[in-house]
Each structure stands twice: as structure tokens, then as C-alpha cells.
Scaffold this active site. Structure first.
Site, PDB file in Angstrom:
ATOM      1  N   GLU A 199      -0.678 -33.032 -20.790  1.00 12.87           N
ATOM      2  CA  GLU A 199      -1.746 -32.285 -21.135  1.00 12.87           C
ATOM      3  C   GLU A 199      -1.509 -31.882 -22.222  1.00 12.87           C
ATOM      4  OE1 GLU A 199       1.353 -28.353 -20.689  1.00 12.87           O
ATOM      5  OE2 GLU A 199       1.304 -30.918 -20.492  1.00 12.87           O
ATOM      6  N   CYS A 221       7.257 -29.043 -16.645  1.00 13.49           N
ATOM      7  CA  CYS A 221       8.606 -28.407 -17.663  1.00 13.49           C
ATOM      8  C   CYS A 221       9.015 -27.947 -16.879  1.00 13.49           C
ATOM      9  CB  CYS A 221       7.549 -28.018 -19.251  1.00 13.49           C
ATOM     10  SG  CYS A 221       9.011 -27.320 -20.344  1.00 13.49           S
ATOM     11  N   HIS A 258       4.975 -32.884 -21.894  1.00 11.90           N
ATOM     12  CA  HIS A 258       3.493 -32.220 -21.355  1.00 11.90           C
ATOM     13  C   HIS A 258       2.997 -33.615 -21.728  1.00 11.90           C
ATOM     14  CE1 HIS A 258       4.713 -28.235 -21.405  1.00 11.90           C
ATOM     15  NE2 HIS A 258       6.035 -28.618 -22.184  1.00 11.90           N
TER      16      HIS A 258
END
Length: 230
Positions: free
Chosen positions: A205, A86, A203
Site C-alpha cells: 500500500e 504486517c 507494505h
């Protein structure tokens, strides 16, 4: 595998990345403030998401001038692996470590939703635990995620196999309706020429544990750990 997460003023996803890395490696990654001028001994550098310097000027433009960036450039030049997620992707383009730029979303609105990514190649340290053509879900949260590059750059990325992920439908179709921010060629992530620097807007994660709602992003971190553990 040792990892270092670089924190800029306005970074807000460093703990998310730390959870994903610790889950994969069993080790707590080092946190490096942007004002440092050197990196600790590490196998992987991560530039996480957020709003570095409040996204003033252009997203990532001020962070790209931080004292830590010469060390990151040296790390890249020496063949180190770097992951920019990002705002981290935005910083990598502003720093010239990846081509292109991230512009305002086509709809001029901040997007916070899940999307689906199609894996374009599975023979890199970042994607080795996926399969080419596989589709996985990932959250997205950005206002400037519209990837743009001149046609000749896009052709170069295509020809050199440097497109990592594309926005797609859940069944893998690349369609304008599945491209939430208007990115050229539905590009969601790209590699450097040596395939050791990856930038992507969504994302992974945030989906590494069933308690988070899924594990779609876990293969990325598991693959990195396996590739860089030696």
C-alpha cells in the site's frame, strides 16, 4: 467493490491502506473499530499494519481476541476475502486463519527498508495483475516478521501452492542475502487453503502512486478491485 479496514489500538497504517483502496476502487473504505461485533456489508476486509495493543504478549495475540474477530472468522468461513498486512498478517496467524507464526527478526533488530518480492502464483484475486515470477519492490517495517512454520506445514504450503510471495533479489533469485528477516523458505506472504485470505509482511500500500516513489504495489489493489467488482 466495498472494503472494510479494521482498526485496533496501535494500528497506524489504516490511512495508507485507505488511500490504496480508494485509488483502486474510487470508493472510500469503511473504518471498523475492533470493539465492534459485526462487519458492514463488504467484499474485502483488511487488517492493516501497526502495533496492535503495543505488541504486548506476542504481536497480534491480543488483537486476535478482539470482539470483531468472530465476525471476521465468519466472513472467512463464508468465503470472504481478507488481506492482512504486517501486523495484520501477525493477527491472522494468531487467530488461526493462517498457519505458522511471525517471530523476531533473525538479526533481532527492527527493519525499515525496501525489499523485493517474487510472485509465486498469479491466478488469485490478490495477484492476478502480476505475473508468476515477477519481482516487485515493497517497503518493510517490522521487528517480528520472521515467518516460521514446522517443516510439514511448509511442505503443505509448497504442495498446495499457498506461498504468495518470497523475498528475492531484484532479478528474482531466492537467496539468503535477500531474506532480511530470516523467514523460513524466504516466505514473505501466504494464502489460506481457499486462496481468499492473504497475509504478507511488506507494505504494498505504500507504493501505489508515483508521488510515493513508485507503483509496484498498485497491481495488488487493482487486481482485487477487478476480481471483487462483480
Amino acid at each position: 467493490m466495498k472494503a472494510a479496514i479494521v482498526i485496533f489500538p496501535g494500528t497506524n497504517r489504516e490511512r495508507d491502506v485507505a488511500i490504496a483502496l480508494k485509488n483502486a476502487t474510487g470508493n472510500q473504505p469503511a473504518m471498523v473499530w475492533h470493539g465492534e461485533t459485526s462487519l458492514p456489508g463488504t467484499d474485502l476486509v483488511v487488517l492493516p499494519g501497526g502495533f496492535s495493543h503495543g505488541d504486548y504478549l506476542r504481536c497480534g495475540a491480543m488483537a486476535a481476541q478482539s470482539p470483531i474477530m468472530p465476525a471476521i472468522r465468519r466472513f472467512a468461513a463464508q468465503g470472504g476475502h481478507i488481506l492482512g498486512i504486517c501486523n495484520g498478517f501477525q493477527i491472522l496467524t494468531e487467530a488461526g486463519l493462517l498457519p505458522g507464526a511471525l517471530l523476531r527478526n533473525a538479526g533481532l533488530r527492527f527493519i525499515s527498508r525496501d525489499c523485493h518480492l517474487r510472485v509465486e502464483r498469479a491466478d488469485t484475486a490478490f495477484t492476478r495483475h502480476y505475473q508468476r515470477g515477477q519481482v516487485f519492490r515493497a517497503p518493510m517495517a517490522h521487528g517480528d516478521g520472521n515467518y516460521f512454520a514446522e517443516p510439514e506445514i511448509v511442505s503443505m504450503l509448497e504442495g498446495e501452492g499457498r506461498i504468495a510471495f518470497r523475498y528475492a533479489t531484484p532479478d528474482g533469485k531466492v537467496d539468503p542475502a535477500a531474506n532480511p528477516n530470516g523467514s523460513v523458505a524466504s516466505i514473505a506472504g501466504i494464502f489460506s487453503a481457499n486462496l481468499r485470505v492473504l497475509g504478507l509482511m511488506p507494505h504494498p500500500e505504500n507504493l501505489v502512486d508515483p508521488l510515493m516513489g513508485g507503483t509496484d504495489g498498485k497491481p495488488l489493489f487493482d487486481g482485487l478491485t477487478e476480481a471483487l467488482a462483480a
